[in-house]
Design an enzyme around this catalytic site. Structure first.
Site, mmCIF file in Angstrom:
data_model
loop_
_atom_site.group_PDB
_atom_site.id
_atom_site.type_symbol
_atom_site.label_atom_id
_atom_site.label_comp_id
_atom_site.label_asym_id
_atom_site.label_seq_id
_atom_site.Cartn_x
_atom_site.Cartn_y
_atom_site.Cartn_z
ATOM 1 N N GLY A 144 151.049 148.542 72.644
ATOM 2 C CA GLY A 144 149.634 148.631 72.298
ATOM 3 C C GLY A 144 148.774 148.948 73.509
ATOM 4 N N SER A 145 147.626 148.312 73.522
ATOM 5 C CA SER A 145 146.640 148.666 74.544
ATOM 6 C C SER A 145 147.097 148.361 75.958
ATOM 7 C CB SER A 145 145.330 147.930 74.275
ATOM 8 O OG SER A 145 144.867 148.262 73.001
#
Lengths: 488, 465
Positions: free
Chosen positions: A222-223
């Site tokens: 993810g981020s």
């Protein structure tokens, strides 16, 4: 009749040479193969009844052999079993895992480095003792990680996740826990029937307690992967922390109509500084950057941090973190920039990314075994640190650090703030499918004086609704307590 | 000089002193191993070491004295080698007894083996004392052959025959069980040798040529072929693959040595291959053996673990072995009999295995050497037959245990637990000693008054001037 008699003697000579040759083959050349066979009860029993060396953390033995009064003579005992289970592994009659497996030759006393003490044992006619293995773990950090994960009322009872902390300058693993955990004592029991039953039961469980999620589970980062994308951008030389990068409320994936937004975070309307993009974890920025940089640069950057490879030698079962190598369509390539699509990482890999950034761009090979000692505790071998790669230049590393600090001070990772220390972090929340739980990630580092630590926390499954799962709120406090344990 | 005196070139010395020295060394091996077993398992020298060692020493020294008296020129190496092997075997069997005891399966194999050894030594002494000239045996050619076949048939009889592990090769005589095949082995060697030495010229020369081989006339080959086929057929019927192989090899060897026709070897190997192929196709138990040989670990849970366990044991022993009492040879089933080499490999290591194989090699070499120097054809054939049958047996059983060749059950001479085998082998050694005594004995000097002085005179250079 003498000629045929001589021929027969030659024939007999051949027979005897064949016997001796075969015995030599069996007992010398093929011996280690045969000894390692899982069917070989004799080797297992002998190993099982030997006084095995201890596994130490600091001065405390987390695994040791204690005399038992049954036929195996020694019982393997794990002190603090749940906390260290995935690191020590277990020494069961049927199999060994973790450090028990990789350091088996030292612990059992067969290692060539223990030759002298073996010789002394031989002369004294005492049964051989195993060597001791001292780990790099920091007991306080390990405790913080374990309690943050397993004893955290905010996460519910059935949490699945992992925490890894490393020392950036050396690669030493300071903490490594995985949840759910198990009790290695029960698997090392001499009640073999029960052990077989228990291990079957553990293997059948859906939440896989035997799995070391810190190194064996890969999930979309993810981020947190935006750090890698940012690193790739900085490495081109066209950007620094203040450069203006594409922002805006949404990004339409190339050649599609799919649009990805920023979840309401402040990412401006057009161009924004890169620091702000990271602070607010702007998807639009990093989708665009990945597309702009191209797959070749993204792949090179990911691999420079250790993706698509394994680096940890002290534990079995490290999974390769993945950045796709087959050619991607642009829409997918863009998604890799925010750690989605086929990008997958282990918690250890994400800790290595942060560690590399903190250590002036140099990723160190992670390791768990600090020292190998003789049964008398003389140091026989100390692991030397090893540079794995120069992931980014020193300048880029510096810029990344600055931005990570800013994420803590002004952005999504405020929860990690530790007064009096330099703390940088990046949050992440990822989804792998629509109905699945979201994964919460939190990677961070802290530096105070000459103490440094890089931490990755991954929560794979928490008993909360997806809207409540976010990297900062859930995983952040765990990372913070681990960092505090190391630097204070 | 004596060399000039004996025109045959070389007069053997008696070397009985050397034999005594080697016998003492052999006793050190046997008794030392027994003590080591005690030390390894209980941490102390066994209490009965004096009684045990004394008995072993008494038996071996008795053998030596009898050899000294009745066969003074006999080969000095054979007896010590055999004594060492027998002593080692006893110690290893004792070690296995102790292991079985801890598992609650008490056996007294070692004690029984010592009794068998005593009987064996008794027969050894009797053979040497009664049989002053091996050529006497030639008179019993057909008697031996018949006796061998009767013995081989005995396990098939209803009341005394007994089947063990699928092979019907045992007979029960009251409390004791015997494998008559072991004794038949010796008798067959005598029968073959007696027949072949009479008919060797006819076998080799009369007859017609077919392909590469001079086929002998049926009336020359017939009787012996019958004898051989019957014995082989019986064994195949009894599912005793090891002995079948042994007798086949024995017959072939002796035929080859007697006729000096290598063609027989070609025919024999061809026949063997055909037989092996047919056996593999036709019999489930042959297939099972071959499969277990090609992958000993394939049917670990369902099939026999013997060979695999023996290989594990030997690998575990490595170069120097775990030490007597330190391994787990009891994991190998029948470690005390067929698989004793597995136990030796585990606890005495490659070193021990090679030493044992070399000891066997010495016996065979000494036997064949006796055959070479022997002056009569019958003695040559008997010695060759006995030496080769021993070599083959060692090869078949150790090769089987170490997975060099498919396993076919046979005992390991002198080491394995088993009365019939031990007794038969002691008799074999007595026969070899007798033949070597005859062979090495100086040729009777017909000019009784010759001495060194008169010799020197007869060869004196006379100055004619």
């Amino acid at each position: 009749m003498n000629k045929p008699i001589r021929t027969m003697s030659l024939f007999c000579l051949v027979l005897f040479l064949a016997l001796m040759g075969n015995a030599t083959y069996l007992q010398y050349f093929k011996a280690s193969d045969l000894n390692e066979s899982s069917l070989n009860k004799r080797v297992i029993e002998s190993a099982f009844s030997r006084e095995r060396g201890a596994i130490l953390v600091g001065r405390d033995a987390i695994a040791e052999s204690k005399p038992s009064d049954d036929k195996y003579k020694f019982q393997r005992v794990y002190n603090n079993p749940w906390m260290y289970a995935h690191v020590t592994g277990t020494f069961s009659y049927y199999s060994q895992t973790g450090i028990e497996r990789t350091q088996n030759s030292v612990l059992s006393g067969d290692d060539s480095r223990l030759f002298v003490s073996r010789l002394v044992d031989l002369v004294n006619n005492s049964s051989p003792k195993g060597g001791t293995v001292e780990l790099t773990l920091d007991p306080d950090a390990q405790k913080a990680a374990f309690e943050g994960l397993d004893k955290n009322p905010g996460l519910g009872s059935d949490v699945q996740g992992a925490v890894v902390a490393i020392e950036p300058s050396t690669g030493k693993i300071l903490a490594m826990t995985s949840s759910p955990s198990f009790d290695p004592n029960k698997l090392a029991s001499h009640d073999l029937g029960q052990v077989a039953e228990l291990s079957q039961e553990l293997n059948a469980r859906d939440d896989q307690p035997l799995l070391n999620r810190a190194i064996s589970t890969t999930l979309p980062p993810g981020s947190t992967f935006k750090l890698v994308t940012a690193a790739a951008a900085l490495e081109t030389g066209d950007y620094d922390a203040d450069s203006m990068v594409p922002g805006g409320p949404s990004y339409t994936l190339p050649h599609t109509t799919t649009s990805i937004g920023n979840g309401g975070r402040a990412c401006g309307t057009d161009k924004i500084p890169m620091t702000q993009a990271l602070e607010q974890s702007c998807n639009t920025t990093f989708l665009a950057l990945a597309d702009e940089l191209g797959q070749e640069k993204m792949l090179a950057q990911a691999e420079a941090f250790g993706f698509n490879d394994t680096s940890l030698e002290d534990l079995p079962g490290q999974a390769e973190s993945v950045y796709p190598t087959e050619e991607l369509e642009d829409s997918y390539l863009a998604q890799t920039g925010i750690g989605q699509y086929d990008v997958r990482a282990t918690p250890l890999q994400m800790a290595m990314v942060v560690g590399g950034i903190v250590n002036d761009g140099v990723v160190m090979r992670p390791y768990l075994v600090d020292e190998v000692r003789s049964p008398d505790l003389d140091v026989l071998d100390k692991t030397s640190t090893e540079e794995l790669s120069q992931a980014v230049g020193s300048d880029s590393a510096h810029e990344l650090r600055k931005m990570m600090v800013s994420v803590v001070e002004n952005g999504t990772a405020g929860v990690a703030l530790i007064p009096g220390a330099e703390v940088g972090a990046k949050t992440g929340t990822a989804e792998s499918c629509d109905e699945c739980n979201n994964f919460a990630w939190f990677v961070s580092y802290a530096k105070k004086g000459d103490k440094e630590v890089a931490v990755a926390v991954m929560l794979q499954k928490v008993d909360l609704s997806n809207s409540e799962i976010a990297g900062g709120a859930l995983a952040g406090p765990i990372a913070k307590s681990v960092m505090e344990a190391v630097i204070d | 000089m004596s060399q000039q005196n004996s025109f045959l070139g070389f007069v053997h010395r008696r070397r009985r002193g050397a034999e005594l020295f080697l016998v003492v060394l052999a006793l050190v091996v046997g008794i030392g191993a027994y003590a080591a077993v005690g030390l390894g398992i209980d941490g102390e020298v066994p209490a009965d070491i004096i009684g045990y060692g004394g008995w072993l020493a008494a038996l071996t020294i008795a053998c030596h004295i009898v050899v000294r008296l009745t066969a003074p020129y006999a080969d000095p190496v054979l007896l010590p080698v055999v004594a060492a092997l027998n002593g080692l075997g006893l110690a290893v069997i004792h070690r296995l007894d102790l292991a079985y005891e801890t598992q609650g399966k008490a056996h007294q194999y070692a004690q029984q083996q010592l009794v068998w050894m005593t009987i064996g030594v008794g027969l050894f002494i009797a053979t040497l004392v009664v049989l002053r000239d091996h050529r006497v045996l030639q008179r019993f050619t057909y008697t031996s052959g018949l006796a061998a076949i009767v013995l081989l048939l005995m396990p098939m009889l209803p009341f005394i025959g007994r089947e063990v592990n699928g092979a019907r090769i045992w007979i029960n005589l009251g409390p004791i069980g015997l494998q008559p095949g072991e004794i038949a082995k010796v008798l067959l060697v005598i029968a073959f040798a007696g027949y072949l030495v009479l008919h060797r010229d006819a076998l080799a020369l009369a007859g017609r040529r077919l392909l590469f081989v001079d086929l002998p006339r049926g009336r020359d080959l017939g009787p012996i072929l019958m004898m051989w086929l019957v014995s082989l057929g019986v064994l195949v019927f009894q599912r005793d693959l090891g002995s079948s192989l042994l007798f086949f090899g024995l017959f072939l060897t002796m035929l080859y040595v007697a006729t000096e026709r290598p063609g027989w070897l070609v025919v024999g190997v061809a026949l063997f291959s055909a037989g092996a192929f047919f056996g593999y196709q036709a019999f489930g138990h042959v297939q099972a053996r071959v499969n277990a040989w090609s992958d000993p670990f394939a049917a670990w849970e369902t099939g026999s673990q013997q060979v695999g366990q023996s290989m594990f044991g030997m690998a575990w022993g490595g170069l120097l072995g775990r030490g007597l009492g330190q391994g787990r040879p009891d994991l190998i089933s029948y470690a005390q009999s067929d698989f004793i080499m597995g136990a030796i490999g585990e606890e005495l290591g490659l070193t021990g295995v090679i030493a044992v194989i070399l000891l066997y090699g010495l016996i065979v070499e000494r036997g064949l050497r006796a055959a070479l120097v022997c002056r009569d054809g019958f003695g040559k054939l008997v010695a060759t037959g006995l030496a080769c049958v021993l070599a083959l047996q060692v090869f078949v059983v150790i090769g089987g245990v170490t997975n060099l060749i498919p396993l076919t059950g046979l005992t390991t001479p002198f080491l394995s637990y088993g009365g019939s085998s031990l007794i038969a082998n002691w008799v074999i050694i007595a026969l070899l000693l007798r033949i070597s005594d005859q062979a090495r004995r100086p040729v009777p000097d017909l000019s009784q008054d010759s001495d060194e002085a008169s010799d020197a005179e007869t060869t004196q250079v006379v100055n004619l001037r």
